[in-house]
Design a protein around this motif. Structure first.
Motif, short mmCIF file in Angstrom:
data_model
loop_
_atom_site.label_atom_id
_atom_site.label_comp_id
_atom_site.label_asym_id
_atom_site.label_seq_id
_atom_site.Cartn_x
_atom_site.Cartn_y
_atom_site.Cartn_z
N GLU A 190 30.12 45.74 45.24
CA GLU A 190 31.14 44.72 45.01
C GLU A 190 32.48 45.36 44.65
O GLU A 190 33.54 44.92 45.12
CB GLU A 190 30.67 43.78 43.90
N GLU A 191 32.44 46.40 43.82
CA GLU A 191 33.67 47.08 43.45
C GLU A 191 34.31 47.76 44.66
O GLU A 191 35.53 47.71 44.84
CB GLU A 191 33.37 48.12 42.36
N ALA A 192 33.48 48.41 45.49
CA ALA A 192 34.01 49.06 46.69
C ALA A 192 34.60 48.05 47.66
O ALA A 192 35.60 48.32 48.33
CB ALA A 192 32.91 49.88 47.37
N ASP A 193 33.99 46.88 47.75
CA ASP A 193 34.54 45.81 48.60
C ASP A 193 35.96 45.45 48.17
O ASP A 193 36.87 45.36 48.99
CB ASP A 193 33.66 44.56 48.53
N LEU A 194 36.14 45.23 46.87
CA LEU A 194 37.43 44.77 46.38
C LEU A 194 38.48 45.88 46.43
O LEU A 194 39.64 45.63 46.77
CB LEU A 194 37.27 44.23 44.95
N MET A 195 38.08 47.11 46.10
CA MET A 195 39.01 48.23 46.22
C MET A 195 39.38 48.47 47.68
O MET A 195 40.56 48.71 48.01
CB MET A 195 38.40 49.49 45.61
N GLY A 196 38.40 48.41 48.56
CA GLY A 196 38.66 48.61 49.98
C GLY A 196 39.57 47.53 50.55
O GLY A 196 40.41 47.80 51.42
N LEU A 197 39.42 46.31 50.04
CA LEU A 197 40.26 45.20 50.48
C LEU A 197 41.72 45.48 50.15
O LEU A 197 42.61 45.29 50.99
CB LEU A 197 39.80 43.91 49.80
N GLU A 198 41.98 45.94 48.93
CA GLU A 198 43.35 46.25 48.52
C GLU A 198 43.89 47.46 49.29
O GLU A 198 45.07 47.49 49.67
CB GLU A 198 43.40 46.51 47.02
N LEU A 199 43.03 48.44 49.53
CA LEU A 199 43.47 49.64 50.25
C LEU A 199 43.85 49.30 51.69
O LEU A 199 44.90 49.74 52.18
CB LEU A 199 42.37 50.70 50.21
N MET A 200 43.02 48.51 52.37
CA MET A 200 43.32 48.18 53.76
C MET A 200 44.58 47.34 53.86
O MET A 200 45.40 47.52 54.76
CB MET A 200 42.13 47.47 54.42
N ALA A 201 44.77 46.42 52.90
CA ALA A 201 45.98 45.58 52.91
C ALA A 201 47.23 46.41 52.69
O ALA A 201 48.25 46.24 53.37
CB ALA A 201 45.85 44.50 51.85
N SER A 202 47.16 47.36 51.76
CA SER A 202 48.30 48.24 51.47
C SER A 202 48.66 49.11 52.67
O SER A 202 49.82 49.49 52.86
CB SER A 202 47.99 49.12 50.27
N ALA A 203 47.64 49.44 53.48
CA ALA A 203 47.86 50.30 54.64
C ALA A 203 48.35 49.53 55.86
O ALA A 203 48.67 50.15 56.88
CB ALA A 203 46.58 51.04 54.98
N GLY A 204 48.41 48.19 55.79
CA GLY A 204 48.90 47.40 56.91
C GLY A 204 47.82 46.77 57.77
O GLY A 204 48.08 46.37 58.91
#
Length: 263
Positions: A190-204
């Protein structure tokens, strides 16, 4: 061996908690340099056992997505342990999977590209796997497993000669597995999902595509075990949690430059 386990138990009990990038308390006592060595050795073994994909177009797509994600790590999650370089490899394996390990190694199976239909969906998977590394989940799990073994060994030492000791250890081992190891693993996912979501959004990459990805995964995977007995959240729980976090991720995406790796 018994002395080593006793010393490890003492270390675990005496060590204070760190925090993950999301602020969750974490106990991870294995040196990061050692985890990086483990990761590099594991990745090398996989490369020796699984052939690499020679699909130039697919390789370019995977490299492009991963490069954009990696470029945002320091900005989005400052202070996370980072390698000097990252290696991204596409394997000729038809299972829809990907992984990342400490030491800056990312592996993507060719089969994932049939389920991750867009660059955004591929970014959701790779971002999730990179987040496991950034949050030191492997270190935490290894610390946890060694701690469970050490405690069970101590119980065995204290009850040596007792006919009921073995059955007690077996019962406690099962209880630790279901009550500690699996819930922690779900928390990691669950933590990796949410961190990954923010990372992908920040990357465009469009974070809304993360839910489409897991719907594709659900179609590809068919039935799943009960969530209580699974190390991963079920797809519905995962999608619901991602949707609830979109209010944080969408503004990050709107501020970034959209990525197109198919050019």
């Amino acid at each position: 061996m018994r002395i080593w386990l006793v010393l490890l138990t003492t270390l675990i009990l005496a060590t204070g908690c760190d925090q993950t990038p999301t602020g969750r308390d974490q106990l991870a006592v294995i040196p990061d340099s050692m985890m990086a060595d483990f990761g590099r050795q594991t990745f090398m073994q996989i490369q020796q056992q699984v052939p690499l994909s020679d699909d130039a177009t697919a390789n370019q797509r995977v490299q492009c997505v991963a490069t954009h994600l990696i470029s945002q790590i320091a900005n989005r999650f400052p202070g996370s342990p980072l390698p000097d370089t990252w290696e991204v490899v596409l394997f000729a394996n038809d299972s829809p999977n990907a992984f990342a390990v400490a030491g800056g190694k990312i592996g993507v199976n060719r089969g994932l590209l049939t389920v991750a239909e867009t660059d955004d969906q591929l970014a959701a998977v790779i971002g999730h796997e990179v987040a496991h590394v950034l949050a030191r989940h492997g270190n935490e799990r290894l610390t946890q497993e060694l701690g469970i073994k050490a405690i069970l060994m101590l119980i065995g030492l204290l009850g040596e000669g007792d006919a009921d000791t073995e059955s007690i250890i077996q019962a406690l081992g099962l209880g630790a597995h279901l009550g500690i190891a699996l819930p922690f693993s779900r928390a990691h996912e669950e933590e990796a999902d949410l961190m990954g979501l923010e990372l992908m959004a920040s990357a465009g990459f469009d974070p809304r595509e993360s839910t489409a990805l897991w719907r594709n995964m659900a179609k590809a995977g068919g039935g799943q075990p009960l969530e209580f007995l699974s190390t991963h959240p079920n797809h519905d729980s995962r999608i619901e949690a991602l949707e609830e976090r979109l209010d944080v991720a969408l503004p990050l995406y709107q501020q970034a430059t959209p990525v197109n790796c198919e050019r």
